[in-house]
Design a protein around this motif. Structure first.
Motif, PDB file in Angstrom:
ATOM      1  N   PRO A 101       0.812  -1.228   0.000  1.00  0.00           N
ATOM      2  CA  PRO A 101       0.000   0.000   0.000  1.00  0.00           C
ATOM      3  C   PRO A 101       0.844   1.277   0.000  1.00  0.00           C
ATOM      4  O   PRO A 101       0.497   2.251  -0.671  1.00  0.00           O
ATOM      5  CB  PRO A 101      -0.818  -0.118   1.284  1.00  0.00           C
ATOM      6  N   GLU A 153       0.863   4.056  -3.023  1.00  0.00           N
ATOM      7  CA  GLU A 153       0.644   5.486  -2.743  1.00  0.00           C
ATOM      8  C   GLU A 153       1.815   6.323  -3.249  1.00  0.00           C
ATOM      9  O   GLU A 153       1.630   7.431  -3.762  1.00  0.00           O
ATOM     10  CB  GLU A 153       0.453   5.687  -1.241  1.00  0.00           C
ATOM     11  N   PRO A 169      -4.311  10.974  -6.320  1.00  0.00           N
ATOM     12  CA  PRO A 169      -4.660  10.683  -4.924  1.00  0.00           C
ATOM     13  C   PRO A 169      -4.606   9.187  -4.631  1.00  0.00           C
ATOM     14  O   PRO A 169      -4.891   8.363  -5.517  1.00  0.00           O
ATOM     15  CB  PRO A 169      -6.091  11.212  -4.800  1.00  0.00           C
ATOM     16  N   PRO A 170      -4.288   8.796  -3.409  1.00  0.00           N
ATOM     17  CA  PRO A 170      -4.204   7.375  -3.054  1.00  0.00           C
ATOM     18  C   PRO A 170      -5.546   6.663  -3.133  1.00  0.00           C
ATOM     19  O   PRO A 170      -5.591   5.434  -3.252  1.00  0.00           O
ATOM     20  CB  PRO A 170      -3.670   7.391  -1.619  1.00  0.00           C
ATOM     21  N   GLU A 171      -6.663   7.430  -3.085  1.00  0.00           N
ATOM     22  CA  GLU A 171      -7.997   6.817  -3.136  1.00  0.00           C
ATOM     23  C   GLU A 171      -8.285   6.133  -4.463  1.00  0.00           C
ATOM     24  O   GLU A 171      -9.266   5.380  -4.569  1.00  0.00           O
ATOM     25  CB  GLU A 171      -9.070   7.879  -2.870  1.00  0.00           C
ATOM     26  N   LEU A 172      -7.441   6.380  -5.472  1.00  0.00           N
ATOM     27  CA  LEU A 172      -7.660   5.738  -6.776  1.00  0.00           C
ATOM     28  C   LEU A 172      -7.515   4.218  -6.696  1.00  0.00           C
ATOM     29  O   LEU A 172      -8.032   3.500  -7.545  1.00  0.00           O
ATOM     30  CB  LEU A 172      -6.672   6.290  -7.813  1.00  0.00           C
ATOM     31  N   GLY A 196      -8.328   1.148  -4.316  1.00  0.00           N
ATOM     32  CA  GLY A 196      -9.103   0.776  -3.141  1.00  0.00           C
ATOM     33  C   GLY A 196      -8.608  -0.477  -2.449  1.00  0.00           C
ATOM     34  O   GLY A 196      -7.700  -1.168  -2.939  1.00  0.00           O
ATOM     35  N   PRO A 197      -9.237  -0.825  -1.317  1.00  0.00           N
ATOM     36  CA  PRO A 197      -8.824  -1.997  -0.526  1.00  0.00           C
ATOM     37  C   PRO A 197      -8.909  -3.304  -1.289  1.00  0.00           C
ATOM     38  O   PRO A 197      -8.092  -4.204  -1.070  1.00  0.00           O
ATOM     39  CB  PRO A 197      -9.790  -1.980   0.660  1.00  0.00           C
ATOM     40  N   ARG A 212     -10.912   6.776 -13.681  1.00  0.00           N
ATOM     41  CA  ARG A 212     -11.774   6.343 -12.571  1.00  0.00           C
ATOM     42  C   ARG A 212     -10.937   5.538 -11.588  1.00  0.00           C
ATOM     43  O   ARG A 212      -9.815   5.118 -11.901  1.00  0.00           O
ATOM     44  CB  ARG A 212     -12.926   5.492 -13.101  1.00  0.00           C
ATOM     45  N   PRO A 213     -11.452   5.299 -10.367  1.00  0.00           N
ATOM     46  CA  PRO A 213     -10.718   4.449  -9.416  1.00  0.00           C
ATOM     47  C   PRO A 213     -10.465   3.061  -9.988  1.00  0.00           C
ATOM     48  O   PRO A 213     -11.310   2.497 -10.691  1.00  0.00           O
ATOM     49  CB  PRO A 213     -11.661   4.394  -8.206  1.00  0.00           C
TER      50      PRO A 213
END
Length: 362
Positions: free
Chosen positions: A235, A239, A248-251, A253-254, A286-287
């Motif tokens: 992770p 990032e 952004p790191p949100e691109l 997901g888990p 998109r993510p």
């Protein structure tokens, strides 16, 4: 004379007879300038340390151990051997050692020994003089001279030909280089950092690396662990890759991170970065979804097909075909995911992802 003193580094001078007040002001200014210079050097070293160590991304115990060894190596001028698989970041560690050390203001010169043609190794490393061979139309300095007062990084040192190893050893012992076709030797002050993805002791036994050169280069040994030994850093690395691209790191997901954590990454950090880069292209802003990266992970041996599948007249959904086929392979392997992944020609991480997708027990 006053002019000569200024050339030698004097801050200023006073002509006789001088005024005491002017003398005090001049001394105070000189002391203030010296304090500013010291502070500048201190801050610059702090920046260099952050930049150098920041390149070695991760929060695991293994990575912190690497950072500590980099700090220790940077305080010495001894030869360093960086060991690790392809793609683990050996050159990053070498650059960090250089950035943290006293030679940071001078050049860091990297040489890939495996990419040097056998007939050009000597001229590349030690330089050449005009007329040394056909096509040598001008004098040229070698990498040792380029790195003078700095650091020379010899990557994949075990790929260097034995004849070149003899000449390299002579330079390391004497501190002098003699260009190809030249008669005069030149003194050089170079710190040497080497790297290899092979077992050095095996290379010495097999004759790929001279034993005397091995001892000369392997004064301080630094091992970079493969990514599979520090999966908890994935992770942080993802990032880091996104941050370098201003994303952004949100691109990611888990679910994607979980899929990546289940993969062994034989190509290590380089493979992980390529997977993320490919996923970003597929996601088009998109993510990232798991499907964007699952098929990019390096597969094992592909499954051998015995012919086209039988398709009923009423048709069948691709989802159902994939689910049934996965269930059949898992049954064949007794639920052994590693064997099932090899039969299917996919990674174990991809298999687990598809099992979850189809509601099969993982």
């Amino acid at each position: 004379t006053a002019v000569e003193a200024m050339k030698q580094g004097a801050y200023d001078y006073l002509a006789k007879p001088f005024d005491n007040d002017k003398f005090r002001i001049l001394v105070a200014n000189a002391l203030r300038l010296r304090a500013l210079a010291r502070e500048n050097r201190r801050l610059r070293r702090q920046v260099d340390e952050r930049v150098g160590l920041a390149a070695i991304a991760g929060r695991s115990v293994a990575v912190e151990r690497v950072r500590e060894q980099v700090r220790l190596a940077s305080r010495s001028d001894a030869a360093v051997m960086v060991l690790g698989e392809t793609g683990t970041g050996k050159e990053l560690a070498a650059r960090a050692i250089h950035a943290l050390g006293p030679r940071a203001e001078h050049r860091f010169v990297a040489v890939n020994c495996g990419a040097l043609p056998e007939n050009l190794v000597e001229s590349e490393l030690f330089g050449l003089r005009r007329g040394a061979f056909t096509g040598a139309h001008a004098d040229r300095d070698g990498r040792f001279v380029e790195a003078d007062a700095g650091t020379l990084f010899l990557d994949e040192i075990t790929e260097m030909q034995p004849e070149a190893q003899v000449k390299l050893l002579r330079v390391l012992e004497s501190g002098e280089v003699r260009p190809l076709g030249g008669t005069a030797a030149r003194r050089v002050d170079v710190r040497v950092i080497s790297a290899s993805n092979r077992n050095l002791e095996d290379c010495v036994r097999e004759g790929r690396l001279r034993e005397d050169l091995y001892y000369r280069l392997n004064v301080f040994s630094l091992r970079i662990p493969p990514l599979r030994e520090r999966r908890e850093d994935i992770p942080v690395l993802v990032e880091h890759f996104l941050g370098r691209r201003g994303l952004p790191p949100e691109l990611v997901g888990p679910d994607v991170l979980e899929l990546l954590a289940g993969h062994d990454f034989p190509g290590n950090i380089r493979e992980l970065e390529n997977v993320i880069e490919s996923g970003l292209i597929l996601s088009q802003g998109r993510p990232l979804a798991a499907d964007d990266v699952a098929d990019r992970l390096i597969p094992g041996e592909p499954v051998r097909s015995c012919g086209p599948p039988l398709i009923p007249d009423e048709g069948v959904s691709l989802h159902e075909v994939e689910r049934n086929y996965l269930a059949e392979v898992l049954a064949k392997t007794g639920g052994n995911q590693s064997r099932a992944a090899r039969l299917l020609g996919i990674s174990r991480a991809t298999l687990i992802y598809r099992m979850k997708k189809h509601g099969l027990d993982a």
